[in-house]
Write an enzyme that holds these catalytic residues in place. Structure first.
Site, PDB file in Angstrom:
ATOM      1  N   ASP A   1       0.803  -1.316  -0.076  1.00 11.13           N
ATOM      2  CA  ASP A   1       0.108   0.011  -0.206  1.00 11.13           C
ATOM      3  C   ASP A   1       0.726   1.217   0.114  1.00 11.13           C
ATOM      4  OD1 ASP A   1      -2.061   1.323  -0.117  1.00 11.13           O
ATOM      5  OD2 ASP A   1      -2.753   1.129   2.144  1.00 11.13           O
TER       6      ASP A   1
ATOM      7  N   HIS B   1       3.251   3.259  -8.678  1.00 14.12           N
ATOM      8  CA  HIS B   1       3.254   1.669  -9.103  1.00 14.12           C
ATOM      9  C   HIS B   1       4.517   1.065  -9.738  1.00 14.12           C
ATOM     10  CE1 HIS B   1      -0.928   1.747  -7.657  1.00 14.12           C
ATOM     11  NE2 HIS B   1      -1.303   2.221  -9.063  1.00 14.12           N
TER      12      HIS B   1
ATOM     13  N   LEU C   1      12.045 -20.572  -3.862  1.00 13.09           N
ATOM     14  CA  LEU C   1      11.094 -19.563  -3.459  1.00 13.09           C
ATOM     15  C   LEU C   1       9.943 -19.501  -4.547  1.00 13.09           C
ATOM     16  CD1 LEU C   1      10.335 -16.916  -1.810  1.00 13.09           C
ATOM     17  CD2 LEU C   1      11.507 -15.602  -3.706  1.00 13.09           C
TER      18      LEU C   1
HETATM   19  C1  FPP Z   1      -1.765  -0.190  -3.609  1.00 15.62           C
HETATM   20  O1  FPP Z   1      -1.210   1.475  -3.675  1.00 15.62           O
HETATM   21  C2  FPP Z   1      -1.244  -0.718  -4.829  1.00 15.62           C
HETATM   22  C3  FPP Z   1      -1.971  -1.366  -5.719  1.00 15.62           C
HETATM   23  C4  FPP Z   1      -3.317  -1.449  -5.721  1.00 15.62           C
HETATM   24  C5  FPP Z   1      -1.257  -2.002  -7.168  1.00 15.62           C
HETATM   25  C6  FPP Z   1       0.098  -2.463  -6.792  1.00 15.62           C
HETATM   26  C7  FPP Z   1       0.569  -2.987  -8.086  1.00 15.62           C
HETATM   27  C8  FPP Z   1       1.713  -2.894  -8.562  1.00 15.62           C
HETATM   28  C9  FPP Z   1       2.978  -2.367  -7.574  1.00 15.62           C
HETATM   29  C10 FPP Z   1       2.176  -3.357  -9.836  1.00 15.62           C
HETATM   30  C11 FPP Z   1       2.124  -4.705 -10.231  1.00 15.62           C
HETATM   31  C12 FPP Z   1       2.855  -5.413 -10.719  1.00 15.62           C
HETATM   32  C13 FPP Z   1       3.567  -6.443 -10.585  1.00 15.62           C
HETATM   33  C14 FPP Z   1       5.001  -6.681 -11.405  1.00 15.62           C
HETATM   34  C15 FPP Z   1       2.863  -7.312  -9.572  1.00 15.62           C
HETATM   35  P1  FPP Z   1      -2.554   2.383  -3.712  1.00 15.62           P
HETATM   36  O2  FPP Z   1      -2.333   2.851  -5.178  1.00 15.62           O
HETATM   37  O3  FPP Z   1      -3.963   1.993  -3.258  1.00 15.62           O
HETATM   38  O4  FPP Z   1      -1.816   3.697  -2.889  1.00 15.62           O
HETATM   39  P2  FPP Z   1      -2.426   4.642  -2.174  1.00 15.62           P
HETATM   40  O5  FPP Z   1      -3.297   4.143  -1.112  1.00 15.62           O
HETATM   41  O6  FPP Z   1      -1.378   5.663  -1.754  1.00 15.62           O
HETATM   42  O7  FPP Z   1      -3.312   5.417  -3.168  1.00 15.62           O
END
Ligand code: FPP
Length: 232
Positions: A17, A34, A128
């Site tokens: 998050d 991201h 892993l």
């Molecule tokens: C949460 O932070 C993050 C997500 C919902 C997306 C996570 C996805 C990635 C890191 C990319 C995926 C790629 C791979 C290779 C698995 P948020 O955007 O909700 O953060 P915020 O609460 O600050 O808005």
């Protein structure tokens, strides 16, 4: 390693998050968060290998994330596509088994096939196992499992049988759940599997998560006393 920690988790689940907030603080679009989040995934996989963790799971896209803008969703798909498809990806170069939980059906065809193809290529690796939760929701998973059992005409089942119908069939339950950014919620992640997990909520946003934070988390885990409802 054994000197540093008196016990280690076998399976760590990450709720990554804070990507959006991390990017916003830098005056950048959410997808930049991201993108840096993917680098944090890579650092974390490396750290898992280094410290001998056998399973790690990343909550990459939830059943609720479809509510986000088309641009953000497509940006996440693009990152996933690039990460899986690059020739020197961590799965092949470091012999890491790739796995997913969640329903891939609504994902673009090319992304689905690269994921499935990479899972096939890495299925015998044992160092892993990395699981990406994709279009995954704990409630959805439980309902799908129940419907599957109903379709088979089951009237009564055991916990053991139920576990075989979950997406996580074959994976151990997470011993340790790490959610970054200071938020303290489960957000529909592995609801059934987290019955006895230990939780840790570092304030750092996911794109900043590095080996230093990982080691700090392992130290926290090593001090936890797990009683599973019993007495120590
Ligand atoms: C949460 O932070 C993050 C997500 C919902 C997306 C996570 C996805 C990635 C890191 C990319 C995926 C790629 C791979 C290779 C698995 P948020 O955007 O909700 O953060 P915020 O609460 O600050 O808005």
């Amino acid at each position: 390693m054994t000197k540093l920690f008196n016990k280690l988790p076998n399976h760590i689940a990450f709720i990554m998050d804070g990507n959006g907030r991390w990017a916003k603080r830098r005056g950048m679009p959410r997808n930049y968060g991201h993108k840096e989040g993917v680098n944090a995934i890579e650092r974390t996989i490396d750290a898992c290998i280094k410290f001998g963790i056998k399973y790690c799971t990343f909550f990459a896209f939830s059943t609720e994330n479809w509510k986000r803008s088309k641009e953000e969703i497509e940006g996440i798909f693009e990152l996933l596509r690039d990460y899986i498809s690059k020739n020197d990806n961590i799965f092949l170069s470091k012999e890491v088994k790739l796995n997913h939980i969640g329903i891939l059906d609504p994902f673009p065809d090319d992304l689905k096939s690269s994921l499935v193809n990479m899972e096939k290529q890495t299925k015998n690796f044992e160092k892993l196992t990395v699981t990406f939760a994709l279009n995954y929701g704990g409630r959805d998973e439980i309902i799908r499992a129940i419907n599957n059992l109903l379709e088979k005409g089951e009237k009564s089942i055991t916990e053991k049988e139920f576990l075989t119908k979950l997406d996580t069939n074959g994976l151990p339950e997470p011993d340790f759940v790490i959610r970054t950014s200071g938020e303290q919620r489960v957000s529909n992640f592995m609801l059934y599997q987290m019955a006895y997990s230990e939780f840790y909520f570092p304030k750092i946003c996911w794109p900043s998560f590095n080996e230093h934070h990982f080691v700090k988390a392992l130290k926290v885990f090593s001090k936890r006393k797990r009683r599973y409802g019993g007495v120590s």
